[in-house]
Scaffold this active site. Structure first.
Site, PDB file in Angstrom:
ATOM      1  N   THR A 125       0.794  -1.189  -0.127  1.00  0.00           N
ATOM      2  CA  THR A 125      -0.035   0.078  -0.147  1.00  0.00           C
ATOM      3  C   THR A 125       1.072   1.192   0.061  1.00  0.00           C
ATOM      4  OG1 THR A 125      -1.461   1.329   1.344  1.00  0.00           O
ATOM      5  CG2 THR A 125      -0.015  -0.372   2.577  1.00  0.00           C
ATOM      6  N   ASP A 126       0.249   2.364  -0.525  1.00  0.00           N
ATOM      7  CA  ASP A 126       1.072   3.680  -0.494  1.00  0.00           C
ATOM      8  C   ASP A 126       1.058   4.239   1.051  1.00  0.00           C
ATOM      9  OD1 ASP A 126      -1.691   4.631  -0.021  1.00  0.00           O
ATOM     10  OD2 ASP A 126      -1.674   5.840  -1.503  1.00  0.00           O
ATOM     11  N   GLU A 127       0.373   3.727   1.862  1.00  0.00           N
ATOM     12  CA  GLU A 127       0.441   3.910   3.333  1.00  0.00           C
ATOM     13  C   GLU A 127       1.958   3.879   3.953  1.00  0.00           C
ATOM     14  OE1 GLU A 127      -3.022   3.321   5.737  1.00  0.00           O
ATOM     15  OE2 GLU A 127      -4.408   3.378   3.981  1.00  0.00           O
ATOM     16  N   TYR A 153      -1.487  -0.265  11.166  1.00  0.00           N
ATOM     17  CA  TYR A 153      -1.812  -1.063   9.943  1.00  0.00           C
ATOM     18  C   TYR A 153      -0.563  -0.956   9.000  1.00  0.00           C
ATOM     19  CZ  TYR A 153      -3.468  -1.454   4.971  1.00  0.00           C
ATOM     20  OH  TYR A 153      -3.446  -1.564   3.762  1.00  0.00           O
ATOM     21  N   LYS A 157       2.243  -3.465   7.259  1.00  0.00           N
ATOM     22  CA  LYS A 157       2.355  -3.819   5.756  1.00  0.00           C
ATOM     23  C   LYS A 157       3.876  -3.400   5.557  1.00  0.00           C
ATOM     24  CE  LYS A 157      -0.383  -4.451   2.970  1.00  0.00           C
ATOM     25  NZ  LYS A 157      -0.899  -5.798   2.566  1.00  0.00           N
TER      26      LYS A 157
HETATM   27  P1  NAD Z   1     -10.125  -6.744   2.699  1.00  0.00           P
HETATM   28  O1  NAD Z   1     -10.225  -6.380   4.003  1.00  0.00           O
HETATM   29  O2  NAD Z   1     -11.392  -6.423   1.887  1.00  0.00           O
HETATM   30  O3  NAD Z   1     -10.002  -8.290   2.411  1.00  0.00           O
HETATM   31  C1  NAD Z   1      -8.859  -9.079   3.168  1.00  0.00           C
HETATM   32  C2  NAD Z   1      -9.151 -10.657   2.852  1.00  0.00           C
HETATM   33  O4  NAD Z   1      -7.996 -11.114   3.592  1.00  0.00           O
HETATM   34  C3  NAD Z   1     -10.446 -10.979   3.368  1.00  0.00           C
HETATM   35  O5  NAD Z   1     -10.972 -11.838   2.460  1.00  0.00           O
HETATM   36  C4  NAD Z   1      -9.948 -11.792   4.659  1.00  0.00           C
HETATM   37  O6  NAD Z   1     -10.723 -12.751   4.719  1.00  0.00           O
HETATM   38  C5  NAD Z   1      -8.622 -12.286   4.121  1.00  0.00           C
HETATM   39  N1  NAD Z   1      -7.775 -12.722   5.447  1.00  0.00           N
HETATM   40  C6  NAD Z   1      -7.396 -11.944   6.380  1.00  0.00           C
HETATM   41  N2  NAD Z   1      -6.458 -12.471   7.267  1.00  0.00           N
HETATM   42  C7  NAD Z   1      -6.320 -13.635   6.551  1.00  0.00           C
HETATM   43  C8  NAD Z   1      -5.415 -14.834   7.053  1.00  0.00           C
HETATM   44  N3  NAD Z   1      -4.847 -14.704   8.299  1.00  0.00           N
HETATM   45  N4  NAD Z   1      -5.160 -15.619   6.108  1.00  0.00           N
HETATM   46  C9  NAD Z   1      -6.236 -15.761   5.019  1.00  0.00           C
HETATM   47  N5  NAD Z   1      -6.862 -15.007   4.688  1.00  0.00           N
HETATM   48  C10 NAD Z   1      -6.976 -13.633   5.522  1.00  0.00           C
HETATM   49  O7  NAD Z   1      -8.844  -6.023   2.076  1.00  0.00           O
HETATM   50  P2  NAD Z   1      -8.568  -5.271   0.588  1.00  0.00           P
HETATM   51  O8  NAD Z   1      -9.186  -3.972   0.674  1.00  0.00           O
HETATM   52  O9  NAD Z   1      -9.182  -6.319  -0.506  1.00  0.00           O
HETATM   53  O10 NAD Z   1      -7.066  -5.110   0.461  1.00  0.00           O
HETATM   54  C11 NAD Z   1      -6.448  -6.445   0.055  1.00  0.00           C
HETATM   55  C12 NAD Z   1      -4.995  -6.006   0.093  1.00  0.00           C
HETATM   56  O11 NAD Z   1      -4.600  -4.967  -0.559  1.00  0.00           O
HETATM   57  C13 NAD Z   1      -4.337  -5.967   1.512  1.00  0.00           C
HETATM   58  O12 NAD Z   1      -2.984  -6.405   1.570  1.00  0.00           O
HETATM   59  C14 NAD Z   1      -4.323  -4.186   1.593  1.00  0.00           C
HETATM   60  O13 NAD Z   1      -3.062  -3.901   2.511  1.00  0.00           O
HETATM   61  C15 NAD Z   1      -4.055  -3.988   0.130  1.00  0.00           C
HETATM   62  N6  NAD Z   1      -4.584  -2.555  -0.398  1.00  0.00           N
HETATM   63  C16 NAD Z   1      -5.450  -1.935  -0.103  1.00  0.00           C
HETATM   64  C17 NAD Z   1      -6.072  -0.979  -0.651  1.00  0.00           C
HETATM   65  C18 NAD Z   1      -7.577  -0.463  -0.502  1.00  0.00           C
HETATM   66  O14 NAD Z   1      -7.621   0.571  -0.842  1.00  0.00           O
HETATM   67  N7  NAD Z   1      -8.349  -1.056   0.064  1.00  0.00           N
HETATM   68  C19 NAD Z   1      -5.024  -0.072  -1.162  1.00  0.00           C
HETATM   69  C20 NAD Z   1      -3.808  -0.689  -1.450  1.00  0.00           C
HETATM   70  C21 NAD Z   1      -3.380  -1.680  -0.946  1.00  0.00           C
HETATM   71  P1  TYD Z   2     -10.475   4.481   4.822  1.00  0.00           P
HETATM   72  O1  TYD Z   2     -11.615   4.154   3.883  1.00  0.00           O
HETATM   73  O2  TYD Z   2     -10.469   3.837   6.245  1.00  0.00           O
HETATM   74  O3  TYD Z   2      -9.015   4.216   4.276  1.00  0.00           O
HETATM   75  P2  TYD Z   2      -7.498   4.650   4.532  1.00  0.00           P
HETATM   76  O4  TYD Z   2      -7.625   5.164   6.002  1.00  0.00           O
HETATM   77  O5  TYD Z   2      -6.901   3.597   4.542  1.00  0.00           O
HETATM   78  O6  TYD Z   2      -7.137   6.092   3.798  1.00  0.00           O
HETATM   79  O7  TYD Z   2     -10.518   6.137   4.894  1.00  0.00           O
HETATM   80  C1  TYD Z   2     -10.360   7.017   4.119  1.00  0.00           C
HETATM   81  C2  TYD Z   2     -10.240   8.546   4.406  1.00  0.00           C
HETATM   82  O8  TYD Z   2     -11.739   8.662   4.926  1.00  0.00           O
HETATM   83  C3  TYD Z   2      -9.491   8.599   5.644  1.00  0.00           C
HETATM   84  O9  TYD Z   2      -8.981   9.796   5.607  1.00  0.00           O
HETATM   85  C4  TYD Z   2     -10.503   8.616   6.930  1.00  0.00           C
HETATM   86  C5  TYD Z   2     -11.754   8.845   6.304  1.00  0.00           C
HETATM   87  N1  TYD Z   2     -12.894   8.202   7.019  1.00  0.00           N
HETATM   88  C6  TYD Z   2     -13.966   9.177   7.726  1.00  0.00           C
HETATM   89  O10 TYD Z   2     -13.913  10.414   7.608  1.00  0.00           O
HETATM   90  N2  TYD Z   2     -15.160   8.703   8.108  1.00  0.00           N
HETATM   91  C7  TYD Z   2     -15.226   7.361   8.132  1.00  0.00           C
HETATM   92  O11 TYD Z   2     -16.071   6.520   8.821  1.00  0.00           O
HETATM   93  C8  TYD Z   2     -14.193   6.436   7.588  1.00  0.00           C
HETATM   94  C9  TYD Z   2     -14.274   4.983   7.616  1.00  0.00           C
HETATM   95  C10 TYD Z   2     -13.014   6.888   7.127  1.00  0.00           C
END
Ligand code: NAD
Ligand code: TYD
Length: 339
Positions: A125-127, A153, A157
């Site tokens: 992630t970019d985080e 988090y 990562k």
């Molecule tokens: P999500 O929370 O929707 O899904 C996570 C999945 O992983 C779930 O299906 C969960 O059951 C499974 N999981 C959790 N712990 C596990 C374990 N111990 N063993 C096997 N499976 C397990 O997450 P997401 O938003 O789809 O993100 C997926 C990946 O992408 C993550 O690694 C996250 O860090 C990365 N990512 C997410 C974003 C975003 O905007 N959502 C952006 C950049 C990177």
């Molecule tokens: P989020 O979807 O949790 O992603 P991330 O924190 O990984 O970027 O949140 C996106 C942005 O929205 C973040 O700045 C926090 C804000 N946020 C709210 O203001 N209210 C909310 O209820 C949530 C879940 C997030």
């Protein structure tokens, strides 16, 4: 080609599985997922009967289970999406983040070393780069930006990323890492900003904006992220990190107002609540490397992607209503009622 997709019952992993089954009809795709609160088998129902697809319920920290699966399936490629992914939950309870995100990654890479694979891809992630100041719009995250995390988090990562690079250098494991900005689209779990605001607005519930709502995120449609990973696992250079993002920075408050407008809901549903601890101000990706090396560019403009996403939530109410009617209610009470 056999590909194990971990975390494939979650948001991005499931979209990636759909993308891969569509794009490579000859590939065997195995979804390994523990089905935590964020994993949902209903998401995968349309591919369950596909003969090229197999679902295995497994924790990536379960070494014996993971080794057994590698022995059985002899995978060529591993794409690791499995993670605890929500910043607010990590602030509340960091431990499971360290276990799954770091130790789980280690187990997967040990299996790769033991059985041999052609590529291990870590979805990061970019985080991991921390945040950028709002008054420096000229700054972006490049692959050279130092790791500088804010939340448990992002720290977990980043820990995993360091371990992935160490397995490359020390053991020669053929790895790649992608660091993407915030994704949005279908099957996004309703605890995250966009789906939470859609679900609350549809129920005429308060829309809880953290702090002053001026924090900036760089939004990318999930399918564009999936195409980027597809390119990296097939054409990316091993030992390399690729940033993924489409220069689409938006303030949280503007996203929430847009959702109100699109759903015909009044902006007075917006409620400013206590800020997230350590809240990152701005994320912004410089995607030059993946563009120049692999020709990747985002295809979905935000205006189209957000409309598609809202339409999806309107036509798939049963998917998210099922989620928010269960354990999610306790989560919501705990996280929002004292804010
Ligand atoms: P999500 O929370 O929707 O899904 C996570 C999945 O992983 C779930 O299906 C969960 O059951 C499974 N999981 C959790 N712990 C596990 C374990 N111990 N063993 C096997 N499976 C397990 O997450 P997401 O938003 O789809 O993100 C997926 C990946 O992408 C993550 O690694 C996250 O860090 C990365 N990512 C997410 C974003 C975003 O905007 N959502 C952006 C950049 C990177
Ligand atoms: P989020 O979807 O949790 O992603 P991330 O924190 O990984 O970027 O949140 C996106 C942005 O929205 C973040 O700045 C926090 C804000 N946020 C709210 O203001 N209210 C909310 O209820 C949530 C879940 C997030």
């Amino acid at each position: 080609m056999t590909v194990i997709v971990t975390g494939g019952a979650g948001f991005i992993g499931s979209n990636f599985i759909f993308h891969m089954l569509r794009t490579y009809p000859s590939y065997r795709i195995i979804c390994l997922d523990k089905l935590t609160y964020a994993g949902n088998l209903a998401t995968l129902k349309d591919v369950m009967d596909n003969p090229n697809f197999r679902f295995v319920r497994l924790d990536i920290c379960d070494r014996q289970g993971v080794y057994r699966l590698f022995e059985e399936e002899k995978p060529d490629i591993i794409v690791n999406f499995a993670a605890e992914s929500h910043v607010d939950r990590s602030i509340d309870n960091p431990e499971i983040f360290l276990k799954t995100n770091i130790l789980g990654t280690q187990v997967l890479m040990d299996a790769c070393r033991k059985y041999g694979i052609s590529r291990y891809h870590q979805v990061s992630t970019d985080e991991v780069y921390g945040d950028l100041p709002l008054d420096r719009p000229d700054l972006f995250f490049t692959e050279e930006t130092p790791i500088h995390t804010s939340s448990p988090y992002s720290s977990s990562k980043a820990g995993a990323d360091l371990l992935v690079m160490a397995y490359n250098r020390t053991y020669g494991l053929p790895v790649t890492i992608s660091r993407c900005s915030n994704n949005y689209g279908p099957y996004h779990f309703p605890e995250k900003l966009i789906p939470l605001m859609i679900a609350n607005a549809l129920a005429d519930k308060p829309l809880p904006v953290y702090g002053n709502g001026l924090n900036v995120r760089d939004w990318l449609y999930v399918e564009d992220h999936c195409r980027a990973i597809d390119l990296i696992i097939h054409k990316g250079r091993t030992g390399e990190v690729y940033n993924v993002g489409g220069h689409n920075e938006m303030r949280n408050i503007d996203i929430v107002k847009l959702i109100c407008q699109k759903l015909g809901k009044p902006e007075d549903l917006i409620t400013y609540v206590k800020d997230r601890k350590g809240h990152d101000m701005r994320y912004a990706i410089d995607p030059t490397k993946i563009h120049k090396e692999l020709g990747w560019l985002p295809e979905t403009k935000f205006a189209d992607g957000i409309q598609k996403t809202i339409d999806w939530y309107l036509t798939h109410r049963e998917w998210w209503e099922e989620i928010i009617s269960g354990e999610y209610q306790n989560y919501y009470k705990k996280m929002y009622e004292e804010k």
